[in-house]
Write a protein that holds these residues in place. Structure first.
Motif, PDB file in Angstrom:
ATOM      1  N   UNK A 129       0.815  -1.220  -0.070  1.00 24.02           N
ATOM      2  CA  UNK A 129       0.057  -0.021   0.083  1.00 24.02           C
ATOM      3  C   UNK A 129       1.239   1.447  -0.048  1.00 24.02           C
ATOM      4  N   UNK A 130       0.757   2.238  -0.830  1.00 21.26           N
ATOM      5  CA  UNK A 130       1.497   3.333  -0.995  1.00 21.26           C
ATOM      6  C   UNK A 130       0.524   4.506  -1.266  1.00 21.26           C
ATOM      7  N   UNK A 131       0.656   5.437  -0.349  1.00 19.46           N
ATOM      8  CA  UNK A 131      -0.268   6.712  -0.618  1.00 19.46           C
ATOM      9  C   UNK A 131       0.737   7.833  -0.330  1.00 19.46           C
ATOM     10  N   UNK A 132       0.319   9.136  -0.844  1.00 15.07           N
ATOM     11  CA  UNK A 132       0.909  10.464  -0.632  1.00 15.07           C
ATOM     12  C   UNK A 132       0.216  11.375  -1.645  1.00 15.07           C
ATOM     13  N   UNK A 137       2.471  12.793  -7.254  1.00 10.90           N
ATOM     14  CA  UNK A 137       3.411  11.461  -7.163  1.00 10.90           C
ATOM     15  C   UNK A 137       2.685  10.228  -7.558  1.00 10.90           C
ATOM     16  N   UNK A 138       1.707   9.930  -6.864  1.00 11.63           N
ATOM     17  CA  UNK A 138       1.309   8.603  -6.835  1.00 11.63           C
ATOM     18  C   UNK A 138       0.682   8.220  -8.223  1.00 11.63           C
ATOM     19  N   UNK A 139       0.302   9.466  -8.791  1.00 11.97           N
ATOM     20  CA  UNK A 139      -0.374   9.371 -10.306  1.00 11.97           C
ATOM     21  C   UNK A 139       1.026   9.121 -11.335  1.00 11.97           C
ATOM     22  N   UNK A 140       2.019   9.540 -10.887  1.00 12.19           N
ATOM     23  CA  UNK A 140       3.253   9.353 -11.618  1.00 12.19           C
ATOM     24  C   UNK A 140       3.693   8.062 -11.418  1.00 12.19           C
ATOM     25  N   UNK A 141       3.521   7.359 -10.224  1.00 13.68           N
ATOM     26  CA  UNK A 141       4.245   5.919  -9.957  1.00 13.68           C
ATOM     27  C   UNK A 141       2.997   4.885 -10.874  1.00 13.68           C
ATOM     28  N   UNK A 142       1.635   5.244 -10.859  1.00 14.05           N
ATOM     29  CA  UNK A 142       0.870   4.395 -11.471  1.00 14.05           C
ATOM     30  C   UNK A 142       0.995   4.500 -13.106  1.00 14.05           C
ATOM     31  N   UNK A 143       1.395   5.651 -13.475  1.00 14.04           N
ATOM     32  CA  UNK A 143       1.421   5.970 -14.945  1.00 14.04           C
ATOM     33  C   UNK A 143       3.192   5.203 -15.271  1.00 14.04           C
ATOM     34  N   UNK A 144       3.990   5.139 -14.340  1.00 12.95           N
ATOM     35  CA  UNK A 144       5.367   4.423 -14.600  1.00 12.95           C
ATOM     36  C   UNK A 144       5.185   3.140 -14.667  1.00 12.95           C
ATOM     37  N   UNK A 149      -8.309  10.821  -3.472  1.00  6.98           N
ATOM     38  CA  UNK A 149      -8.937  11.445  -2.234  1.00  6.98           C
ATOM     39  C   UNK A 149      -8.670  12.826  -2.077  1.00  6.98           C
ATOM     40  N   UNK A 150      -9.009  14.085  -2.743  1.00  6.23           N
ATOM     41  CA  UNK A 150      -8.605  15.426  -2.666  1.00  6.23           C
ATOM     42  C   UNK A 150      -7.296  15.354  -3.318  1.00  6.23           C
ATOM     43  N   UNK A 151      -6.319  16.005  -2.624  1.00  7.00           N
ATOM     44  CA  UNK A 151      -4.984  16.113  -3.061  1.00  7.00           C
ATOM     45  C   UNK A 151      -4.072  14.887  -2.699  1.00  7.00           C
ATOM     46  N   UNK A 152      -4.553  13.899  -2.229  1.00  6.22           N
ATOM     47  CA  UNK A 152      -3.912  12.833  -2.101  1.00  6.22           C
ATOM     48  C   UNK A 152      -4.250  11.600  -2.836  1.00  6.22           C
ATOM     49  N   UNK A 153      -3.531  10.570  -3.127  1.00 10.71           N
ATOM     50  CA  UNK A 153      -4.080   9.326  -3.715  1.00 10.71           C
ATOM     51  C   UNK A 153      -3.332   8.147  -3.175  1.00 10.71           C
ATOM     52  N   UNK A 154      -3.817   7.058  -3.659  1.00 14.03           N
ATOM     53  CA  UNK A 154      -3.118   5.772  -2.952  1.00 14.03           C
ATOM     54  C   UNK A 154      -3.144   4.642  -3.910  1.00 14.03           C
ATOM     55  N   UNK A 155      -2.069   3.747  -4.039  1.00 13.14           N
ATOM     56  CA  UNK A 155      -2.085   2.556  -4.850  1.00 13.14           C
ATOM     57  C   UNK A 155      -2.091   1.070  -3.895  1.00 13.14           C
TER      58      UNK A 155
END
Length: 544
Positions: free
Chosen positions: A259-262, A266-273, A294-300
């Motif tokens: 589980x990675x959140x932040x 940054x998380x969108x870049x991780x997902x795209x990568x 969630x607002x200005x944060x996201x999670x994978x």
């Protein structure tokens, strides 16, 4: 798991004290009076003494004999609960002191406070039962009161500021706003208590919003969210938190995930990568099980990869295992670079990257920020001068082709599975088409910067860096990349200097910074047009 008797007793007394204070606070806002305020204000020290006793009992239990991680977590979070209860007591007193300064009580609108204060008092009644039962649902309910308190704050803030425009009694309204702010902070204390209770329930320190993000991510995947086990893995320098998650799928089978959140970007870049690697080189990156914003944060929620990091292999495994990991890494990189090679030239811009990071380097190591000097009459230019000159030279030596790179190729972002002798990549938010020297230089310096001073281990670290250099140099020769060594000098200079901001050991950081300066001097001494002739003393650079 049982609490020390002294901690349990004094926590119960502290909750009882808070119950009495909240009752007196509610009575004051029903019928404001100086006597009612004094009932709370005069008990200023008692709650603090009770918290001190809880804290002392928890610390004493932590230092006695061997304490398991779960017990340390319990004791730490019980102390946190008590600290937030003491804070609630302080906020109650401060709210009353400010309320007493409001001369025109009608402007305070005391009747409006009763509902929200009753909510706070009711939430406190749930703390002990939630702790005794390690009940996550009750813990969540306590924390959710913060949203109600925040809504109340927003409404009353608009009311007070509107009244300020329509009256001359701004001093009274200013004090009313101070009362309101103390009540708003009560919501923060309740959330702190909630987070501590949730941490005990889950088995890992967790923030309230992060817990909901995790639940949201789990609901979007094919896994259940009951009997959840969460363990910390890492915290990135960009602020993201990474944890391992153990749960079961809807068929009851055990599933391990990461589980990675932040920050959302940054998380969108991780997902795209991760997605790009699946398209370009399938099997190298982990699968994404779920993604939520969630607002200005996201999670994978990401597939858990078998094996361990290359850093672990380097520092903890035997020679045969390390050799197998190196062989797998070199083979994988050669294959990636070969399969993704594009004819588009690539500019690494190592010097521009380093220039942007030097302020952070100087904040940690201000002694590096020196001007020009003279040694035996020979002028030594300031580091900034070297950087500026090297940046100009770098524009003349672009890589003749591009390959797809990791982008943050540190030892701990490479996973080796010894069972399958397979390499996998993680933390892929910087992946892109670029000069392969970017990854080579970052990996080599991530070896050197390991703060291990044992002689044989340092030799092993140096050999690992040299091994990657030999592989990359062979690839460069096969592709007729004549300026590989020159670009590597600049890439290594960038990584040696910029990595010092993560190294607090002054001697080790100094060795790294001097290597950066030496490499810049060496590169700038090469005549224009003769860059292909540079040969780096790699063995000396990575030996101590």
């Amino acid at each position: 798991m049982k609490l020390p008797e002294a901690a349990q007793e004094n926590l119960a007394f502290l909750l009882a004290e808070l119950d009495g204070q909240m009752s007196n606070l509610l009575a004051y806002f029903k019928e404001p009076s100086a006597d009612g305020a004094q009932k709370v204000v005069l008990r200023a020290g008692y709650a603090h003494n009770l918290w001190s006793r809880v804290q002392a009992a928890c610390r004493s239990a932590t230092t006695r004999g061997k304490t398991s991680q779960s017990r340390r977590l319990l004791l730490q979070n019980v102390d946190t609960i008590a600290r937030n209860l003491d804070q609630l007591s302080r906020l109650s007193r401060m709210a009353l002191l400010h309320a007493e300064d409001v001369q025109r009580v009608k402007l305070l609108r005391p009747e409006a406070y009763r509902k929200v204060l009753r909510q706070v008092a009711c939430a406190l009644h749930e703390v002990l039962p939630a702790l005794e039962a390690t009940d996550g649902k009750s813990a969540i309910a306590i924390g959710q009161n913060k949203a109600e308190v925040d809504d109340f704050y927003d409404r009353m803030f608009r009311t007070y500021t509107r009244d300020m425009r329509d009256t001359r009694h701004t001093e009274d309204l200013a004090n009313a706003l101070l009362v309101l702010n103390e009540v708003r902070r009560m919501g923060e204390s309740l959330q702190g208590i909630s987070e501590a209770l949730l941490s005990i329930s889950i088995g890992q320190n967790v923030q309230f919003e992060r817990y909901f993000t995790l639940r949201s991510v789990l609901s979007g995947s094919k896994v259940a969210d009951d009997d959840l086990t969460l363990k910390p893995l890492a915290e990135t320098r960009s602020g993201s938190a990474i944890s391992s998650v153990s749960t079961r799928d809807k068929a009851g089978d055990l599933i391990d995930a990461v589980f990675k959140d932040g920050e959302k970007s940054k998380v969108k870049e991780e997902r795209a990568g991760v997605k790009s690697w699946h398209a370009i080189y399938p099997g190298l990156a982990p699968r994404i099980l779920s993604y939520e914003k969630r607002g200005q944060s996201a999670a994978l929620l990401i597939e858990h990869l078998s094996g361990y990091t290359f850093e672990h292999a380097l520092l903890n495994e035997g020679d045969a295992t390390l050799a197998a990991a190196q062989s797998a890494l070199h083979k994988t990189l050669t294959d990636i670079w070969t399969r993704t090679q594009s004819d588009d030239p690539a500019e690494m811009q190592a010097m521009k990257q380093l220039s942007a990071r030097m302020k952070d380097v100087y904040r940690v190591h201000p002694e590096f920020d020196t001007g020009a000097a003279r040694i035996q009459g020979v002028k030594q230019p300031a580091f900034a001068e070297l950087l500026k000159a090297a940046e100009k030279r770098e524009t003349q030596v672009a890589a003749p082709f591009s390959v797809y790179i990791h982008g943050d190729f540190n030892l701990d972002n490479v996973i080796y599975d010894p069972a399958e002798r397979k390499i996998r990549f993680i933390d892929l938010h910087r992946s892109r088409y670029m000069d392969y020297v970017q990854d080579v230089s970052v990996f080599m310096v991530s070896n050197y910067r390991l703060q291990v001073q044992d002689g044989p281990v340092r030799a092993r670290i140096g050999d690992t860096a040299l091994g990657l250099h030999r592989m990359a140099a062979r690839f460069a020769r096969a592709r007729k990349d004549t300026t590989f060594e020159y670009r590597l000098a600049l890439g290594l200079a960038r990584s040696f200097a910029s990595s010092t901001r993560f190294v607090f050991d002054k001697e080790h950081a100094r060795r790294m910074f001097l290597r950066a300066r030496y490499l810049l001097d060496l590169a700038l001494a090469v005549p224009d047009g003769r860059e292909a002739r540079l040969k780096l003393p790699i063995k000396e650079l990575f030996g101590d």
